[in-house]
Motif scaffolding. Structure first.
Motif, PDB file in Angstrom:
ATOM      1  N   THR A  43      22.928  28.256   3.943  1.00 40.76           N
ATOM      2  CA  THR A  43      24.050  27.605   4.620  1.00 40.76           C
ATOM      3  C   THR A  43      24.891  28.632   5.374  1.00 40.76           C
ATOM      4  O   THR A  43      25.289  28.397   6.515  1.00 40.76           O
ATOM      5  CB  THR A  43      24.915  26.834   3.611  1.00 40.76           C
ATOM      6  OG1 THR A  43      24.104  25.848   2.964  1.00 40.76           O
ATOM      7  CG2 THR A  43      26.088  26.152   4.287  1.00 40.76           C
ATOM      8  N   GLN A  44      25.121  29.776   4.767  1.00 38.60           N
ATOM      9  CA  GLN A  44      25.899  30.823   5.433  1.00 38.60           C
ATOM     10  C   GLN A  44      25.183  31.325   6.687  1.00 38.60           C
ATOM     11  O   GLN A  44      25.806  31.505   7.740  1.00 38.60           O
ATOM     12  CB  GLN A  44      26.159  31.984   4.471  1.00 38.60           C
ATOM     13  CG  GLN A  44      27.038  33.057   5.078  1.00 38.60           C
ATOM     14  CD  GLN A  44      27.276  34.201   4.130  1.00 38.60           C
ATOM     15  OE1 GLN A  44      26.422  34.531   3.314  1.00 38.60           O
ATOM     16  NE2 GLN A  44      28.443  34.818   4.230  1.00 38.60           N
TER      17      GLN A  44
ATOM     18  N   GLN B 194      25.507  28.650   9.325  1.00 39.70           N
ATOM     19  CA  GLN B 194      26.857  28.635   9.892  1.00 39.70           C
ATOM     20  C   GLN B 194      27.015  29.736  10.942  1.00 39.70           C
ATOM     21  O   GLN B 194      27.605  29.506  11.997  1.00 39.70           O
ATOM     22  CB  GLN B 194      27.900  28.810   8.792  1.00 39.70           C
ATOM     23  CG  GLN B 194      28.065  27.595   7.916  1.00 39.70           C
ATOM     24  CD  GLN B 194      28.952  27.847   6.714  1.00 39.70           C
ATOM     25  OE1 GLN B 194      29.061  28.969   6.227  1.00 39.70           O
ATOM     26  NE2 GLN B 194      29.577  26.800   6.212  1.00 39.70           N
TER      27      GLN B 194
ATOM     28  N   LYS C 223      27.440  28.507  15.236  1.00 36.15           N
ATOM     29  CA  LYS C 223      28.702  28.733  15.943  1.00 36.15           C
ATOM     30  C   LYS C 223      28.459  29.229  17.370  1.00 36.15           C
ATOM     31  O   LYS C 223      29.274  28.987  18.248  1.00 36.15           O
ATOM     32  CB  LYS C 223      29.621  29.671  15.164  1.00 36.15           C
ATOM     33  CG  LYS C 223      29.197  31.105  15.099  1.00 36.15           C
ATOM     34  CD  LYS C 223      30.171  31.907  14.265  1.00 36.15           C
ATOM     35  CE  LYS C 223      29.676  33.333  14.101  1.00 36.15           C
ATOM     36  NZ  LYS C 223      30.556  34.089  13.212  1.00 36.15           N
TER      37      LYS C 223
ATOM     38  N   SER D  33      31.438  24.294  14.748  1.00 34.18           N
ATOM     39  CA  SER D  33      32.334  25.096  13.921  1.00 34.18           C
ATOM     40  C   SER D  33      31.513  25.760  12.817  1.00 34.18           C
ATOM     41  O   SER D  33      30.506  25.228  12.367  1.00 34.18           O
ATOM     42  CB  SER D  33      33.453  24.222  13.336  1.00 34.18           C
ATOM     43  OG  SER D  33      32.922  23.209  12.510  1.00 34.18           O
ATOM     44  N   SER D  34      31.958  26.935  12.399  1.00 28.29           N
ATOM     45  CA  SER D  34      31.196  27.691  11.403  1.00 28.29           C
ATOM     46  C   SER D  34      31.690  27.397   9.989  1.00 28.29           C
ATOM     47  O   SER D  34      31.928  28.292   9.196  1.00 28.29           O
ATOM     48  CB  SER D  34      31.272  29.191  11.700  1.00 28.29           C
ATOM     49  OG  SER D  34      32.618  29.630  11.646  1.00 28.29           O
ATOM     50  N   ASP D  35      31.808  26.096   9.689  1.00 28.63           N
ATOM     51  CA  ASP D  35      32.203  25.665   8.347  1.00 28.63           C
ATOM     52  C   ASP D  35      31.284  24.536   7.902  1.00 28.63           C
ATOM     53  O   ASP D  35      30.316  24.205   8.586  1.00 28.63           O
ATOM     54  CB  ASP D  35      33.671  25.215   8.341  1.00 28.63           C
ATOM     55  CG  ASP D  35      33.969  24.094   9.323  1.00 28.63           C
ATOM     56  OD1 ASP D  35      33.026  23.517   9.910  1.00 28.63           O
ATOM     57  OD2 ASP D  35      35.164  23.782   9.521  1.00 28.63           O
ATOM     58  N   GLY D  36      31.562  23.984   6.770  1.00 28.43           N
ATOM     59  CA  GLY D  36      30.729  22.904   6.237  1.00 28.43           C
ATOM     60  C   GLY D  36      30.640  21.710   7.169  1.00 28.43           C
ATOM     61  O   GLY D  36      29.590  21.090   7.313  1.00 28.43           O
ATOM     62  N   GLU D  37      31.737  21.388   7.823  1.00 26.68           N
ATOM     63  CA  GLU D  37      31.739  20.259   8.751  1.00 26.68           C
ATOM     64  C   GLU D  37      30.816  20.525   9.934  1.00 26.68           C
ATOM     65  O   GLU D  37      30.104  19.629  10.391  1.00 26.68           O
ATOM     66  CB  GLU D  37      33.163  19.973   9.239  1.00 26.68           C
ATOM     67  CG  GLU D  37      33.268  18.746  10.116  1.00 26.68           C
ATOM     68  CD  GLU D  37      32.876  17.444   9.429  1.00 26.68           C
ATOM     69  OE1 GLU D  37      32.376  16.539  10.130  1.00 26.68           O
ATOM     70  OE2 GLU D  37      33.064  17.318   8.200  1.00 26.68           O
TER      71      GLU D  37
END
Length: 98
Positions: free
Chosen positions: A32-33, A36, A40, A45-49
């Protein structure tokens, strides 16, 4: 596909030992990281959303484009351990019912 990311994923896989619970604990956060960091650059966006929006968008295109479907399958395979099926009839104890 970057070498440093491949190494991070391999280390996480080694720590998980093909155990689904450990895959969630070790592999999923690393994957996931990495995802992310990559998405980006493409306006997410570089978050969970951002990851969820990316996943929903890819899912919507899978049925329209075989290349996207193939790439999506490869991505999913990175997150999941190889599954092995039990031998046929394993739940019956080897005794046939009559």
């Amino acid at each position: 596909g970057a070498p440093e990311n491949a190494q991070r994923m391999e280390e996480a896989r080694d720590n998980a030992c093909n155990d689904m619970g450990k895959m969630l604990q070790f592999l999923l956060p690393v994957a996931t990281q990495i995802q992310q960091d990559v998405i980006k650059a493409y306006g997410f966006s570089s978050d969970g959303e951002g990851v969820l929006k990316f996943a929903r968008l890819i899912k919507s295109y899978e049925s329209q484009d075989p290349e996207i479907a193939s790439m999506s399958g490869k991505l999913k395979a990175m997150f999941l351990p190889p599954m092995t099926l039990p031998p046929h009839g394993a739940g019956t104890g080897g005794v046939a019912a009559s």
